[in-house]
Design a protein around this motif. Structure first.
Motif, short mmCIF file in Angstrom:
data_model
loop_
_atom_site.label_atom_id
_atom_site.label_comp_id
_atom_site.label_asym_id
_atom_site.label_seq_id
_atom_site.Cartn_x
_atom_site.Cartn_y
_atom_site.Cartn_z
N TYR A 26 -62.77 -5.39 18.37
CA TYR A 26 -64.29 -5.80 17.86
C TYR A 26 -64.43 -7.42 18.32
O TYR A 26 -65.43 -7.89 18.63
CB TYR A 26 -64.45 -5.54 16.53
N PRO A 52 -68.80 -1.25 17.39
CA PRO A 52 -67.58 -0.97 16.57
C PRO A 52 -67.18 0.46 17.19
O PRO A 52 -65.89 0.54 17.26
CB PRO A 52 -68.43 -0.71 15.20
N ALA A 68 -64.93 -0.39 20.23
CA ALA A 68 -63.74 -1.16 19.69
C ALA A 68 -62.94 -0.24 19.18
O ALA A 68 -61.70 -0.15 19.58
CB ALA A 68 -64.04 -2.14 18.53
#
Length: 329
Positions: free
Chosen positions: A96, A110, A113
């Motif tokens: 992230y 997110p 990630a």
């Protein structure tokens, strides 16, 4: 309905109910999206593990972090399906930070990630994060008004592919132009074209198979969703299954789901959303067991990556929809 298919359907319902016991205040669509993460991997929800992962996320990230926005419960589900939730979260937070160097922060980042953290080795993170941005920029150049933060999920999955950037972008563009006349939503067609670009085969062939399945479902009284649902149809079309058999199985699953609590006429799950989850359950029959046994075949690996892309794009869209519904109340 085949016995294994029925068990997969029952697992989706049971997983949704268990997710709801942990995230009781979440929108029903979001609970279903989390259940879909478990079901697509053939896993049952363990409420204690899910609760532990929920607390882990709370301990590791601040209250204003996008990891605890509308993406909170899907990320918790992703952690709960991993063999080492703590390490997976640490890796996700590392990725992230790398992505934030090149992307504006959003609720989609997110999830992006976490996908990279789960599917790549730590030594590859920096290279993949950089390639994700490179692919995004090329995508943005082709479609400046269509490409936005939500496309980072597809860019990340494309960055994991062994195909070259040129191959994927050219393939995606050809698929987009072939399919666009058939659908109103340019965004949905762009997402579908990204999924198809991850799959092996000629662009024309992939588009023909996708439209064949779409039209056969429509003829059977099941018009597949043409928004974010559309990319999951592309994965099914490329699974190698007989289209008539896929249509029959989706029909049986959708009929079964329509009779379950939370999926009927008065639920907040639309018919098209229900049909999409019928498609996701169907994917398990055509992808998971056989595909994982032959994972040395590049085309199969590409298809598994495409499946991940389609499912997480649906999860991200569900998160955004749930967040919008909450803010309007």
């Amino acid at each position: 309905m085949k016995e294994q298919t029925r068990r997969n359907c029952e697992q989706l319902i049971e997983n949704r109910n268990r997710v709801k016991s942990v995230f009781s205040w979440d929108n029903g669509l979001l609970n279903l999206a989390c259940a879909g993460i478990f079901t697509a991997k053939g896993k049952a929800v363990d409420e204690l593990v899910l609760e532990d992962c929920k607390n882990l996320l709370k301990q590791k990230v601040g209250i204003f972090s996008n990891f605890r926005s509308t993406a909170r419960s899907p990320i918790t589900a992703m952690l709960a399906t991993s063999s080492n939730p703590k390490q997976t979260l640490e890796n996700g937070l590392l990725v992230y930070q790398l992505l934030k160097k090149d992307f504006w922060t959003s609720s989609y980042l997110p999830l992006t990630a976490m996908i990279i953290a789960q599917m790549a080795q730590p030594s590859q993170y920096e290279e993949i994060a950089s390639r994700t941005r490179t692919i995004y920029d090329r995508m943005k150049k082709e479609h400046p008004f269509l490409t936005s933060g939500e496309d980072s999920t597809f860019c990340a999955l494309m960055a994991l592919s062994e195909k070259t950037d040129d191959m994927m972008i050219e393939d995606a563009e050809q698929c987009y132009h072939n399919l666009k006349p058939n659908f109103f939503s340019s965004n949905a067609v762009q997402s579908l074209s990204h999924v198809l670009a991850l799959c092996d085969s000629r662009a024309d062939t992939k588009c023909e198979k996708t439209m064949e399945l779409f039209e056969k479902l429509k003829a059977a009284g099941h018009k597949y969703g043409t928004n974010y649902e559309l990319s999951t149809l592309g994965v099914l079309a490329m699974s190698g299954g007989n289209s008539d058999e896929i249509v029959q199985e989706i029909d049986e699953i959708d009929d079964w789901l329509s009779q379950q609590k939370g999926f009927g006429f008065f639920s907040n799950i639309t018919r098209k959303q229900r049909l999409m989850y019928a498609g996701i359950v169907t994917q398990r029959d055509y992808l998971n067991e056989e595909a994982m046994q032959t994972a040395a075949v590049n085309g199969t690996i590409s298809l598994i990556v495409a499946q991940e892309a389609a499912i997480y794009a649906a999860v991200a869209a569900s998160s955004a929809a749930a967040g919008s519904a909450t803010s309007s109340n």
